[in-house]
Design an enzyme around this catalytic site. Sequence first.
Site, short mmCIF file in Angstrom:
data_model
loop_
_atom_site.label_atom_id
_atom_site.label_comp_id
_atom_site.label_asym_id
_atom_site.label_seq_id
_atom_site.Cartn_x
_atom_site.Cartn_y
_atom_site.Cartn_z
N CYS A 52 0.84 -1.19 0.00
CA CYS A 52 0.00 0.00 0.00
C CYS A 52 0.88 1.25 0.00
O CYS A 52 2.10 1.16 0.06
CB CYS A 52 -0.91 0.02 1.22
SG CYS A 52 -0.01 0.27 2.74
N CYS A 55 3.27 1.66 2.92
CA CYS A 55 4.52 0.89 2.81
C CYS A 55 5.54 1.67 1.99
O CYS A 55 6.72 1.71 2.33
CB CYS A 55 4.28 -0.44 2.11
SG CYS A 55 3.00 -1.44 2.83
N ASP A 452 -0.15 -31.65 2.26
CA ASP A 452 0.96 -31.96 3.16
C ASP A 452 0.50 -31.49 4.54
O ASP A 452 -0.46 -30.74 4.66
CB ASP A 452 2.18 -31.17 2.68
CG ASP A 452 3.30 -31.21 3.69
OD1 ASP A 452 3.59 -32.31 4.19
OD2 ASP A 452 3.89 -30.15 3.97
N ASP A 634 4.33 -27.47 1.01
CA ASP A 634 5.25 -26.36 1.17
C ASP A 634 6.70 -26.80 1.22
O ASP A 634 7.59 -26.04 0.88
CB ASP A 634 4.93 -25.58 2.45
CG ASP A 634 5.35 -26.35 3.68
OD1 ASP A 634 5.09 -27.56 3.74
OD2 ASP A 634 5.95 -25.74 4.58
N ASP A 638 8.13 -31.92 -0.48
CA ASP A 638 6.91 -31.96 -1.28
C ASP A 638 7.17 -31.59 -2.73
O ASP A 638 6.32 -31.80 -3.58
CB ASP A 638 5.87 -30.96 -0.74
CG ASP A 638 5.43 -31.32 0.65
OD1 ASP A 638 5.20 -32.51 0.89
OD2 ASP A 638 5.33 -30.41 1.49
#
Lengths: 761, 60
Positions: A52, A55, A452, A634, A638
């Site tokens: 935004c 930031c 997972d 993640d 995986d």
Amino acid sequence: MSCCSASVMVGPTDPPADDQPGAAVQDELWLESREIAPGQRLSELSVPTIHCVGCIRTIEEGLKAVPGVLDARVNLTAKRVSVQWEGSRAPALIETLKDLGYAAHPWQAAGEKKDEVLARLLRALAVAGFASSNIMLLSVSVWSGADAQARDIFHWISALIALPVLIYSGRIFYLSAWSALRRGHTNMDVPISIGISLAFCLSLYDTMRSGPHAYFDGVVMLLFFLLIGRTLDHVMRERTRSAVKGLARLASKGALVEKEDGTRAYLPVEEIQVGSRVIVAAGERIPVDARVLAGSSDLDAALVTGESDPQPVGPGAQLQAGTLNLTGPLTLEATATVQNSFLSEMVRLMEAAEAGRSTYRRIADRVSRLFAPTVHTLSFLSFLGWMVATGDPHRAITIAVAVLIITCPCALGLSVPMVQVVAARRLFDRGILLKDGGGLERMAEIDTVVFDKTGTLTLGRPVLQNRNGLDSDHLDLAAALAAHSRHPHSRALVDAHPTARPTAFIEVAERPGFGVEARLGEDVYRLGLPAWALADQAQQREVANKTVLSKNGKLLAAYSFIDPLRPEAAAALRDLQRKGLKLEILSGDHQAAVEALARKVGVSAWQARMRPADKTARLTALAEQGRKVLMVGDGLNDAPALAAAHVSMAPANAADVGRNAADLVFLGEGLDAVPEAFAVAKRSARLVRQNFALSFTYNAIALPFAILGFVTPLFASVAMSCSSIVVVANAMRLNRGARRRNPEASGTMSNSIRVNPEPVR
Amino acid sequence: MSVLIYLIPASLGLGLLGLATFLWSLKAGQYEDMDGAAARILLDEEDVPASAKSDGASLR
């Protein structure tokens, strides 16, 4: 990073000499910056959580205040910051951003080039747009009845404008058609190229003979519409790809290597040999498979094996590349080069899985494979038919060209990218990044979802249990002590009690593998393993699996931690089940943990202790049963499974190998991203089908007119524009209801600031 | 009809001008951060004459 403890008042601490991860980061920043003027360098940092205007201000002002920084500029679209700085060492950019609350990573300057393809497409688009508007002006005056002399002049001017455009903007289609033909197959660009060239030549011929009709407007407009579709397709793919690329890297770029003569150098990981001595500070990732020579620490292997609890390690222990060193510096002996390390092993497994997966052909390609030959045949047949019927080659060619032009897939070319651009935007607003349109198409076909456990269904980091039932004075002490440690349990204590009263501890020291110790006056406080912190054996057994706070060996408080479910996990899974999808959990963690969690979220099919190869095998087995599987995962373990699945999704804090393998990446913490993405994919698939139906209807109506010879340039232009507008308008319907949900969406994005709970180094 | 001799070149010239402007803005990087451009209008920056600002204020 030492800045974590900046807010806690402490006495003099005595960090070990090796514990300077900041130095390594600055070496890396230097390596990846480029010189723009003598003494001035430019660094690009990826900051995935910029979202935004606040930031922008915080980051730009914060960075400009750092000594040595000349200028800082945020790019909100790419979520990057360019920083201009001077001096012989890189300023503490990453640390500053971290203090401001943003995780940042150096952006690879080497792989970063300006998007040449996009620039070329936009230039071609601009030229075609200019030409089509100007030729159209001339054409309108011809249609509204200019006399023969003026008409000829207008046709000549149109020809003069159209020729360079055909060469400049049409090049993109000619090149693509040529490369397809050379490899012996045909694509959508072949009829386009033939159509525009033939139409141009015929119109030029007619202009020379003062004919009444010329197709210059049609040719250029066709190019314009097709280029819009092409550009949108490209923009969508590149935008999200760069956002995904910019997230945290898992593999270390370099490591501190101790040479035989005792000197130390920061070397790229590729140069680490078997037997090299590598020094890994707390907070860094293990660069290659290695054995511990000296030092002890705790290792976070969650991304690598899926196990949720940190493992204490000491001399002699075997470490896998990619695990995170949490608490103490380690001296390692490399047992494999980076090519033979666990990480590369995973990449190889992944490539094998990808090769085994049946190649998915995108829906637009499948349609064009049918479409191109049909158009050619029809056009050729009408040429033959009119030749036989009238014996007039000029008439026959004119009609054949009209057929080519009218069936040229303007609307078809726009129908898929337009829907996908709108869908990608919707997903982006909800914090989901789509890597390519094919993923969205495949997502709509799934019937099974495989999850997972650690880091996917759960957050993958511990949270203090039973927060409200705890004595707050003790929690003050514990949080102040914990601020000195990177151990996940310490982090959880600090997170649970961010308003801790400053405590003037002195001689704070972390004992890797045990805990943190400090003095306050004459008393010694310890936070860590019961066996180390407590003097009484009986008490040690009582709180065996907890983290304890002790004063002079006496128990003050015992804390237990759980790895909580992601927000919305249970609801998201119920939602998916309601939509008729089968769910399954495959985890590398132990039986009891997986079973408890599976019961909690209501999934009956689960398997524990799965190695990476087992997961891939399970996915292959599912695919052989004809199931289309969405894999959500993640970890590094995986990654092969993500590559093997029909379509895959990963959270933003996943291992980067996995993130690269996944088709979709979600930034927020909530698992509701999965049903959301599925719903958007379903709706997009429906809209794409509708768009195809619309463009085919248009063709079905217009084609008989063209074949019978009723199509004039005016008719062609109107028909072409209308069909394109209808298709674009239909794609926009995907946005319905999006505005209503926007406040919610921005909430998801701001949550994502906490996406990376642990620093990369 | 003779008026066309002026009008057509004039309209083409204006069109070319627009095209050239677009190509220039593309090259100048004005489309590289569309979201940022939309957001930056909300920032209140100090209004200082350009000469008083520190050097190197432009990063494209």
